[in-house]
Enzyme design. Structure first.
Site, PDB file in Angstrom:
ATOM      1  N   SER A 193      38.501  38.460  40.457  1.00 32.49           N
ATOM      2  CA  SER A 193      38.060  38.875  39.308  1.00 32.49           C
ATOM      3  C   SER A 193      37.557  40.363  39.948  1.00 32.49           C
ATOM      4  CB  SER A 193      37.382  38.887  38.019  1.00 32.49           C
ATOM      5  OG  SER A 193      36.899  39.103  37.632  1.00 32.49           O
ATOM      6  N   TYR A 223      29.431  34.082  35.898  1.00 34.74           N
ATOM      7  CA  TYR A 223      30.508  34.363  36.614  1.00 34.74           C
ATOM      8  C   TYR A 223      31.085  35.526  37.671  1.00 34.74           C
ATOM      9  CZ  TYR A 223      35.412  36.161  35.384  1.00 34.74           C
ATOM     10  OH  TYR A 223      36.887  36.844  35.214  1.00 34.74           O
TER      11      TYR A 223
END
Length: 261
Positions: A142, A155
Site C-alpha cells: 500500500s 495497517y
C-alpha cells in the site's frame, strides 16, 4: 510473463483487486485457485471466469486470519494435485482509530493476516517455484507503507513490512527464474472502505483494473516494487523531501476525522 496453462493462487479473491486479478489472469489463460471467506462470491466468480475463458477455477473458502490457515490452504492445494506457479497475496484489512481505543483481538487478526499469513504462504509455495525455475510472488502492499499513518498505525506498519519483505525477497530470487513484486495501491474503489470506513479514504480512488495493469507491467520489467498511479507515486516521494516530523504531521492532518456534515 506468460500465464497460459499456469496456475495462479489469489487470496482475498472474492471482490475488489483480488477479483480483478482473477478476471485478468483467467483472460490470459491461467487456471486459478481463489481463496476468501465468502464461498458464495467465490462460486459466482468461478462460474463467470470458467464460462468466459474456459479455464479451471478451484474454490477454497477459508478465513486466512485464523492461525494455521496457511498450512490448511497448502494441504488443500496439494490434495487437489495443483502446482502453484503464481502466488498473489492480496488478502488483508485495515482498522481506523487510535491504538489505545482499538480492539486487541481485531488488531491481532490484522497483523496475522497482513503479515504472518502472507509470509507463511510465501514460504510454503515459493520453494517449488524455485525448484521449477519459474514463477512469481505478488504481494499487495500500500502507499501506507511509505510513512507512519496515525489512526491507521497498525495497517501502515503491516504494509511497510510487506514492502520491505518483498523487495528483499526479489533480491534473493535474482537469477532463479522466480520474481517477487510488491504492488502499492493508494485508495482504490473496492469494498475495503466498507470495513475500515470512508474516513480512511485519501485522494482520488483508482479502479482495481488499473492496479492489475500496473502490477503486470511491473512484473514484465522485473521490478521489486511499484506504486499504482502517478499521483500516488508523487505522494510516496514526499517523505524523502521533508523531515520525518513534517511527514508525520501531514499524515495526522490527512487522517484526522472529518466533522459530520
Amino acid at each position: 510473463m506468460d500465464f497460459t496453462r499456469k496456475t495462479t493462487l489469489i487470496t482475498g479473491a472474492s471482490t475488489g483487486i483480488g477479483a480483478a486479478y482473477a478476471r485478468e489472469l483467467a483472460a490470459r489463460g491461467s487456471d486459478l485457485v481463489v481463496v476468501a471467506r465468502s464461498e458464495d462470491r467465490l462460486r459466482a466468480l468461478q462460474e463467470e471466469v470458467e464460462a468466459a475463458h474456459g479455464v479451471t477455477v478451484h474454490v477454497v473458502p477459508l478465513d486466512l486470519a485464523r492461525p494455521g490457515a496457511a498450512a490448511e490452504l497448502q494441504r488443500r492445494v496439494e490434495e487437489s494435485g495443483t502446482a502453484v506457479d503464481v502466488l498473489i497475496n492480496n488478502a488483508g484489512f485495515a482498522t481506523f482509530g487510535a491504538v489505545a481505543a482499538s480492539d486487541p483481538t481485531r488488531i491481532a487478526e490484522q497483523v496475522h493476516l497482513n503479515c504472518s499469513t502472507l509470509t507463511d504462504l510465501t514460504t510454503r509455495f515459493l520453494p517449488a517455484m524455485v525448484e521449477r525455475g519459474h514463477g512469481a510472488v505478488i504481494n499487495v502492499a500500500s502507499t501506507a507503507a511509505f510513512q507512519p499513518v496515525p489512526r491507521m498505525a497498525v495497517y501502515g506498519a503491516t504494509k511497510a513490512y510487506v514492502l520491505s519483505f518483498t523487495e528483499a525477497l526479489a533480491s534473493e530470487l535474482r537469477g532463479s527464474g522466480v520474481r517477487a513484486l510488491a504492488i502499492c495501491p493508494g485508495a482504490t474503489d473496492t469494498p475495503f472502505f466498507e470495513v475500515v470506513g470512508e474516513q480512511a479514504a485519501v485522494g482520488v480512488r483508482r479502479r482495481p483494473e488499473q492496479v492489475v495493469a500496473t502490477t503486470l507491467a511491473a512484473l514484465r520489467k522485473g521490478r521489486p516494487s511499484v506504486v499504482d498511479g502517478l499521483l500516488n507515486r508523487l505522494v510516496t516521494l514526499s517523505p524523502r523531501l521533508v523531515s520525518r516530523r513534517t511527514t508525520l504531521a501531514i499524515a495526522e492532518r490527512v487522517t484526522r476525522p472529518r466533522p459530520a456534515a
